[in-house]
Design an enzyme around this catalytic site. Structure first.
Site, PDB file in Angstrom:
ATOM      1  CG  ASN A  36       6.743  -7.041  -4.525  1.00  0.00           C
ATOM      2  OD1 ASN A  36       6.591  -7.390  -5.694  1.00  0.00           O
ATOM      3  ND2 ASN A  36       5.726  -6.676  -3.774  1.00  0.00           N
ATOM      4  CB  SER A  75       4.759   1.751  -9.959  1.00  0.00           C
ATOM      5  OG  SER A  75       5.017   1.930 -11.344  1.00  0.00           O
ATOM      6  CD  GLU A  98      -1.176  -6.092  -6.710  1.00  0.00           C
ATOM      7  OE1 GLU A  98      -0.885  -4.946  -6.302  1.00  0.00           O
ATOM      8  OE2 GLU A  98      -0.471  -7.098  -6.505  1.00  0.00           O
ATOM      9  CB  CYS A 118       0.895  -4.664  -3.230  1.00  0.00           C
ATOM     10  SG  CYS A 118       2.098  -4.311  -4.524  1.00  0.00           S
TER      11      CYS A 118
END
Length: 469
Positions: A137, A213, A234, A268
């Site tokens: 991302n 994930s 994370e 996130c």
């Protein structure tokens, strides 16, 4: 998942790559270990020189790498440029601050006198080869916030990037080589997820960091735990965005849109659950929904586009499942709720606001990784805190209030790695970044991040014996 560049705006496969074989993985592991033996002995001046040079090159490459990121995962081109610039900023920050952050510490002599020491030094020494398992991302920033501090601490890196951003991953290795780092200091491993366990279990790998994930984090943590190796994780979030009666509603609503749809909603630390006091609920939701409805969705290479496609076809399917489940169980779509009309190619999804969300809906508990917001009405600060904490995640949070008692309450009680007041969550090289609960553990960035992959060593000197005259 194949290792390939697939344009999410069209669904077209542009380039494919072969995964590294066992012999090449072995060669690269040996090279990394050899590079660490050399790099760990360099001084901070040399490390800073190399990292500053890499930052300069990244600045020169900004447009090229921005277009690569947009092509591979669909973020708007302006956001891709900003990501590259942010990486260069972080590199320069660590180049100029690392020596001070990792300076030897000298405990007060009076505090250690009873240990029998004549002198004690606490020293930060590098761990070695660190494996980084990174997501798509923020394909440059996620890697750089590990790489810059790790290299400045004297470690070397192995990057296992997401399989849909291979060209960005290869760019990272090339960038550090062009900057003058010895071969092996930073290597990209084009491998599938199945190869991670063997690499992590190799005794030449000292530690690992993962952003991704929760299932991926559990897997890496379990393997590293079995091998007794340090990890930093994370694992995403479902961040609350609380709006109280004293807030500036216009500013809060405008910021809420950016906080939700940044990176096409695939962040996130994006605000995902909007928890609004009943006194200002109608006013906030009207402004927020109106702004979400007006967003321009389309080709991310178009400078005017604000929301591009989701990065993968599966990612869009996951968002659709969450929204459809909520609608079937009684949620109301104030805007959006499906694929944009006229977008027959690519993996686009409308900016969406859902109201009337209840506990039995999946989206109440699960992270929506796309431009989908849920809004909740609460009666007071106590209910706001309870709802904010009613999630397995705890990455960050946002609160809009000018009431000092609200501020004290939220600072004390919100269960997250960050609480941002009257603004949106953002990462910065000088600020620690990480979460609580199932959002992971450990910290990136700041002094905390650079010390995560250091051997914090106590060096103790006993009093010299008296010599006979």
């Amino acid at each position: 998942m194949p290792i390939a560049t697939v344009d999410p705006a069209t669904g077209e496969t542009l380039r494919t790559f072969d995964a590294l074989g066992a012999d090449e993985i072995e060669r690269r592991l040996a090279l990394a270990r050899s590079a660490f033996a050399e790099h760990r002995l360099t001084d901070f001046g040399r490390r800073a020189q190399l990292l500053d040079r890499a930052a300069d090159l990244l600045g020169d490459d900004e447009e090229e790498i921005a277009r690569t990121m947009t092509t591979e995962m669909g973020k708007p081109i302006a956001a891709a440029r900003a990501e590259a610039a942010k990486c260069a900023k972080a590199m320069r920050w660590y180049a100029s601050h690392a020596e001070k952050l990792l300076a030897d510490e000298h405990p007060d002599a009076a505090d250690v006198k009873d240990s029998g020491a004549s002198r004690v030094v606490v020293r930060y020494r590098p761990l070695g080869v660190v494996l980084a398992v990174m997501p798509w991302n923020f394909p440059l920033w996620q890697v750089m916030r590990f790489a810059a501090p790790a290299l400045m601490a004297g470690n070397v890196g192995l990057l296992k990037h997401a399989s849909n951003v291979p060209q960005t991953a290869l760019y990272m290795e090339d960038l550090f080589l062009r900057a003058g780092y010895p071969e092996g200091c930073f290597q990209t491993l084009l491998v599938g997820s199945g190869a991670v366990e063997g690499i992590l279990r190799d005794n030449r790998v000292a530690a690992a960091t993962l952003t991704g994930s929760e299932p991926a984090g559990r897997s890496v943590a379990a393997i590293a735990g079995d091998e007794v190796k340090k990890t930093v994780l994370e694992l995403g979030g479902s961040d609350p965005f609380i709006v109280m009666p004293s807030a500036d509603i216009d500013r809060a609503a405008a910021t809420a849109v950016t906080a939700r749809v940044q990176n096409n909603g695939q962040s996130c630390i994006a605000a995902k659950r909007f928890i609004v006091h009943t006194d200002v609920y109608d006013a906030f939701v009207e402004r927020f929904t109106g702004r979400m409805r007006e967003l321009t969705v389309g080709n991310p290479m178009d400078e005017s586009v604000q929301v591009g496609p989701l990065a993968t076809e599966q990612g869009r399917a996951d968002v659709e499942e969450l929204v459809d489940d909520a609608l079937e169980r009684g949620a109301t779509a104030l805007c959006g709720g499906g694929r944009p009309k006229g977008q027959d190619r690519g993996w686009f999804y409308e900016p969406t606001v859902l109201a009337d969300v209840t506990e039995e809906m999946r989206i109440h508990r699960e992270e929506a990784f796309g431009p989908v917001a849920t809004v909740y009405r609460v009666a007071d600060a106590e209910e706001a805190v309870a709802l904010a904490n009613d999630t397995p995640f705890g990455l960050s949070s946002n609160a809009w209030t000018r009431d000092a008692s609200d501020v004290r309450r939220f600072e004390r009680d919100i269960e997250a790695g960050g609480v941002f007041f009257n603004g949106m969550t953002a990462s910065h090289p000088a600020l620690p970044f990480g979460g609580a609960k199932r959002s992971g553990y450990g910290r990136e960035l700041s002094d905390h991040g650079i010390r995560e992959f250091c051997n914090i060593t106590t060096i103790w000197h006993g009093a010299a014996p008296d010599r006979a005259s």
